[in-house]
Scaffold this motif. Structure first.
Motif, short mmCIF file in Angstrom:
data_model
loop_
_atom_site.label_atom_id
_atom_site.label_comp_id
_atom_site.label_asym_id
_atom_site.label_seq_id
_atom_site.Cartn_x
_atom_site.Cartn_y
_atom_site.Cartn_z
N MET A 232 6.94 12.28 1.87
CA MET A 232 7.76 12.45 0.59
C MET A 232 6.53 11.20 -0.44
O MET A 232 6.73 11.60 -1.78
CB MET A 232 9.06 11.57 0.90
N TYR A 233 5.80 10.48 -0.12
CA TYR A 233 5.25 9.55 -1.32
C TYR A 233 4.59 10.38 -2.10
O TYR A 233 4.68 9.59 -3.00
CB TYR A 233 4.56 8.28 -0.53
N PRO A 234 3.47 11.45 -1.90
CA PRO A 234 3.00 11.91 -3.03
C PRO A 234 3.90 12.97 -3.79
O PRO A 234 3.32 12.97 -5.12
CB PRO A 234 2.03 13.34 -1.96
N MET A 235 5.20 12.69 -3.75
CA MET A 235 6.23 13.33 -4.76
C MET A 235 5.93 12.23 -6.11
O MET A 235 7.05 12.57 -6.65
CB MET A 235 7.55 13.58 -4.71
N ALA A 236 6.03 11.12 -6.07
CA ALA A 236 6.51 9.76 -6.67
C ALA A 236 4.78 10.28 -8.03
O ALA A 236 4.40 10.57 -7.65
CB ALA A 236 5.89 8.74 -6.18
N ASP A 237 5.38 9.74 -8.52
CA ASP A 237 4.51 9.85 -10.14
C ASP A 237 3.19 8.75 -9.48
O ASP A 237 2.51 9.04 -10.51
CB ASP A 237 5.27 9.17 -11.32
N CYS A 238 3.50 8.09 -9.18
CA CYS A 238 2.34 6.81 -8.33
C CYS A 238 2.59 6.02 -7.07
O CYS A 238 3.88 5.62 -7.09
CB CYS A 238 2.27 6.02 -9.66
N LEU A 239 1.89 6.18 -6.41
CA LEU A 239 2.13 5.07 -5.34
C LEU A 239 1.00 4.43 -5.32
O LEU A 239 -0.38 4.45 -5.57
CB LEU A 239 1.74 6.43 -3.96
N VAL A 240 1.54 3.18 -4.81
CA VAL A 240 0.60 2.03 -5.22
C VAL A 240 0.21 1.44 -4.34
O VAL A 240 1.35 0.90 -2.84
CB VAL A 240 0.53 0.68 -6.62
N CYS A 241 -0.73 0.65 -3.51
CA CYS A 241 -1.29 0.29 -2.17
C CYS A 241 -1.75 -1.06 -2.73
O CYS A 241 -2.98 -1.26 -3.49
CB CYS A 241 -2.40 0.51 -1.39
N GLN A 242 -2.07 -2.10 -2.09
CA GLN A 242 -2.21 -3.18 -1.82
C GLN A 242 -3.80 -3.09 -1.62
O GLN A 242 -4.51 -4.61 -1.81
CB GLN A 242 -2.00 -3.90 -0.66
N SER A 243 -4.41 -3.06 -0.56
CA SER A 243 -6.01 -2.38 -0.18
C SER A 243 -6.27 -0.71 -0.30
O SER A 243 -6.14 -0.06 -0.19
CB SER A 243 -5.97 -2.91 1.31
N LYS A 244 -7.90 -1.03 -0.28
CA LYS A 244 -8.93 0.26 -0.50
C LYS A 244 -8.21 0.91 0.97
O LYS A 244 -8.13 2.37 0.41
CB LYS A 244 -10.57 -0.35 -0.32
N GLN A 245 -8.04 0.39 1.92
CA GLN A 245 -8.39 1.09 3.18
C GLN A 245 -6.54 1.73 3.81
O GLN A 245 -7.03 3.12 3.90
CB GLN A 245 -8.35 0.09 4.86
N VAL A 246 -5.83 1.76 2.99
CA VAL A 246 -4.41 2.44 3.17
C VAL A 246 -4.66 2.80 1.64
O VAL A 246 -4.14 3.97 1.85
CB VAL A 246 -3.36 0.70 2.99
#
Length: 369
Positions: A144-158
């Motif tokens: 489901m996350y790819p269906m969001a307009d944008c996914l924000v992560c806190q670190s480069k690895q995630v």
């Protein structure tokens, strides 16, 4: 310029890293002339200060029972109630964009966006280690996350983890900001001989490791103390460990405090012993206060992104008592190293300046990327 309206969605505004960051973003957004409404799936209360112009409402969902069956029923009921409550405010508030924090709120925001209100951009933020979830929830997020307009992560690895799965470009990295209200750097010659750690007293934080590692070096540093700030289910076990190792005069469980860094920034060293983390606020706030830092190498990679071994602190393997004890001794035994690490940390955290981070959130919510 037209006033923008933003709806923020979160499970609840209790004490926690994600909740504090959401409060900070909301406060800064209204300072810039925007309107913000925070919808929680629990009580409409905030453990953190909110600008009086911010509206906060809650579905009052409640999951309290220790009985597995009753807990599941409460969870389903709270989820359904939260869904309709959020949908109501989404339609009546008519926001320009939605920002969601934490897994269940993220899934709710995406599902609603896909089915009911398709013209409102939804930005979701991953705040923890995505690989620490159960199999079903992990796969649901990956779907489901790819269906969001944008996914924000806190670190480069995630961020890299989700990019490998979705192969989409709608992923952005925004670290947590340093809140200036929490920072009051202390000169090294005025610091007290204390090692500090902060977090919920839970197995995740693994404070047992800190206590055992300090026991390894106490003969060389008998005038040092360890202060652990937080509450949680491991309180009795940690107290027992302290007594077993005869550390009652050197290790203290301090309970919780708001703006805890204002109380602990005059220490010598800050330590995180977690088995897993997202992007710990207390770590960058300790760095901003000029404390040398030590962290375990938890899987999201945030510690490696923040700490350069020997420059501003050390990263040690998880659950390694000897390595943590060695790193603590290296810093405590060397005042010159403490001084250089302190100065290095004050420079590094400029990357997490509050205004710069808010600019990044503003760009994401307005699709300026």
């Amino acid at each position: 310029m037209k006033t923008k309206k933003y709806l923020f969605l979160i499970n609840g505004m209790v004490m926690g890293g994600a909740e504090r960051v959401m409060a900070t973003i909301a406060n800064e957004f209204v300072k810039r002339g925007n309107e913000v409404c925070i919808v929680t799936l629990k009580e409409p209360k905030s453990a953190y200060r909110l600008d009086p112009r911010i509206k906060i409402v809650g579905a009052k969902g409640c999951v309290q029972s220790n009985n597995k069956v009753l807990r599941l029923i409460q969870l389903i009921y709270s989820g359904i109630k939260g869904f309709f409550y959020y949908l109501y405010y989404l339609k009546t508030y008519r926001p320009d964009a939605v920002l969601s924090f934490l897994t269940y709120s993220n899934l709710l925001a995406i599902m609603t966006r896909r089915i009911f209100v398709k013209n409102v951009p939804v930005v979701v933020s991953e705040r923890c280690d995505p690989q620490k979830r159960g199999y079903v929830l992990k796969k649901l997020c990956e779907f489901m996350y790819p269906m969001a307009d944008c996914l924000v992560c806190q670190s480069k690895q995630v961020g890299s983890y989700f990019k490998r799965i979705s192969r989409k470009s709608n992923i952005r990295i925004i670290p947590n900001p340093v809140n200036p209200e929490c920072i009051a750097p202390t000169l090294l010659n005025k610091r007290r001989n204390a090692i500090i750690s902060v977090g919920r007293l839970s197995p995740q934080k693994n404070f047992d490791l800190l206590i055992k590692s300090f026991h390894e070096i106490i003969c060389d540093y008998p005038d040092y103390i360890v202060e652990i700030y937080g509450q949680g289910p491991e309180y009795n076990n940690l107290n027992k460990k302290i007594r077993t190792l005869n550390l009652e005069n050197n290790v203290f469980l301090m309970g919780t405090k708001k703006n805890v860094m204002q109380s602990v920034n005059n220490a010598r060293l800050f330590v995180i012993t977690s088995n897993y983390e997202g992007f710990p606020n207390v770590l960058i706030e300790a760095m901003a206060s000029g404390l040398p830092v030590i962290s375990t190498d938890f899987p999201t990679g945030a510690a490696r992104e923040l700490i350069k071994d020997g420059i501003n602190g050390y990263v040690v393997p998880r659950n390694n008592k000897k390595e943590l004890a060695r790193a603590m001794a290296q810093i405590l035994s060397n005042p010159q190293l403490q001084d250089s690490m302190s100065e290095a940390n004050k420079k590094i955290v400029r990357c997490f300046d509050l205004n710069k981070i808010i600019d990044q959130w503003n760009a994401v919510l307005n699709k300026e990327y």
